[in-house]
Motif scaffolding. Structure first.
Motif, PDB file in Angstrom:
ATOM      1  N   LYS A  51       0.813  -1.211   0.000  1.00 49.25           N
ATOM      2  CA  LYS A  51       0.000   0.000   0.000  1.00 49.25           C
ATOM      3  C   LYS A  51       0.845   1.258   0.000  1.00 49.25           C
ATOM      4  O   LYS A  51       0.362   2.317  -0.290  1.00 49.25           O
ATOM      5  CB  LYS A  51      -0.939  -0.023   1.198  1.00 49.25           C
ATOM      6  N   ASP A  52       2.128   1.154   0.352  1.00 52.53           N
ATOM      7  CA  ASP A  52       3.007   2.323   0.367  1.00 52.53           C
ATOM      8  C   ASP A  52       4.201   2.036  -0.524  1.00 52.53           C
ATOM      9  O   ASP A  52       5.225   1.575  -0.055  1.00 52.53           O
ATOM     10  CB  ASP A  52       3.454   2.625   1.794  1.00 52.53           C
ATOM     11  N   THR A  53       4.069   2.309  -1.804  1.00 52.89           N
ATOM     12  CA  THR A  53       5.129   1.973  -2.753  1.00 52.89           C
ATOM     13  C   THR A  53       6.054   3.134  -3.047  1.00 52.89           C
ATOM     14  O   THR A  53       6.938   3.007  -3.868  1.00 52.89           O
ATOM     15  CB  THR A  53       4.509   1.476  -4.079  1.00 52.89           C
ATOM     16  N   THR A  54       5.844   4.263  -2.377  1.00 57.01           N
ATOM     17  CA  THR A  54       6.672   5.424  -2.682  1.00 57.01           C
ATOM     18  C   THR A  54       7.982   5.447  -1.901  1.00 57.01           C
ATOM     19  O   THR A  54       8.924   6.092  -2.302  1.00 57.01           O
ATOM     20  CB  THR A  54       5.893   6.716  -2.385  1.00 57.01           C
ATOM     21  N   THR A  55       8.055   4.737  -0.774  1.00 52.64           N
ATOM     22  CA  THR A  55       9.237   4.780   0.077  1.00 52.64           C
ATOM     23  C   THR A  55      10.183   3.634  -0.269  1.00 52.64           C
ATOM     24  O   THR A  55       9.771   2.499  -0.373  1.00 52.64           O
ATOM     25  CB  THR A  55       8.821   4.633   1.552  1.00 52.64           C
ATOM     26  N   ASN A  56      11.445   3.938  -0.424  1.00 55.06           N
ATOM     27  CA  ASN A  56      12.510   2.951  -0.607  1.00 55.06           C
ATOM     28  C   ASN A  56      12.383   2.065  -1.850  1.00 55.06           C
ATOM     29  O   ASN A  56      13.093   1.083  -1.953  1.00 55.06           O
ATOM     30  CB  ASN A  56      12.644   2.053   0.623  1.00 55.06           C
ATOM     31  N   ILE A  57      11.489   2.354  -2.753  1.00 57.91           N
ATOM     32  CA  ILE A  57      11.344   1.488  -3.926  1.00 57.91           C
ATOM     33  C   ILE A  57      12.559   1.595  -4.843  1.00 57.91           C
ATOM     34  O   ILE A  57      12.934   0.626  -5.492  1.00 57.91           O
ATOM     35  CB  ILE A  57      10.031   1.755  -4.685  1.00 57.91           C
ATOM     36  N   GLU A  58      13.191   2.745  -4.876  1.00 61.78           N
ATOM     37  CA  GLU A  58      14.367   2.924  -5.736  1.00 61.78           C
ATOM     38  C   GLU A  58      15.441   1.881  -5.441  1.00 61.78           C
ATOM     39  O   GLU A  58      16.125   1.421  -6.350  1.00 61.78           O
ATOM     40  CB  GLU A  58      14.952   4.330  -5.579  1.00 61.78           C
TER      41      GLU A  58
END
Length: 182
Positions: A34-41
């Protein structure tokens, strides 16, 4: 006799490697679906091809799996998502349909023309079949909904079939790469 044993062991290890069984153990502290914006890089593998001026983006946890999704982007052009299905085994499936079903019973099917599949004999006992599709925006939205589930099953169907239960790590990685648009 020793040569035969070495050949069998090599073939077995090759099959394990190609199916991702020797992969990295997933990190439980990584991003939730649900939270794909953090640490995905940190989970994205990038490869630039200077001959075609194209950058490819894929998820680190999806190498050697039966299903993977990746993005392609040329400079100054929009990016495109593709999905790839792979089979590696001892018997031909000649798959012409791929079906994904999640825990809620939602399903998505991909129909494959025989000209869109790549087949290969890897060794005297191992065969490979692969299909690759361009995903539309509607496909991406539908797949994100499907992968926002605790379980997803994959079936490759043709003259015979092969079923796979995707791991929690694979489902999460597929959701993350779909959410990532370079």
């Amino acid at each position: 006799m020793k040569y035969i044993n070495k050949k069998i062991i090599f073939t077995f290890l090759l099959v394990l490697l190609m199916n991702g069984c020797l992969g990295i153990i997933p990190n439980k502290d990584s991003v939730t679906r649900k939270d794909t914006t953090t640490n995905i890089e940190s989970s994205i593998y990038k490869k630039y091809n200077r001959h075609t001026d194209t950058t490819y983006y894929s998820h680190n946890n999806l190498f050697g799996k039966n299903i993977s999704i990746y993005w392609t982007k040329k400079k100054k052009e929009k990016s495109y998502a593709r999905i790839k299905f792979s089979y590696l085994g001892s018997r031909w499936i000649f798959f012409n349909e791929v079906t994904l079903v999640n825990a809620a019973g939602s399903r998505i099917s991909f129909h494959i023309k025989s000209t869109d599949i790549s087949t290969n004999v890897v060794s005297d006992r191992i065969v490979s079949e692969k299909a690759n599709f361009l995903l539309s925006k509607v496909d991406i939205i539908s797949l994100k909904k499907l992968f926002n589930s605790p379980s997803v099953d994959l079936r490759l169907s043709g003259k015979s079939h092969k079923d796979y239960a995707l791991s929690e790590s694979e489902i999460k990685s597929l959701f993350e790469i779909l959410s990532y648009n370079p």
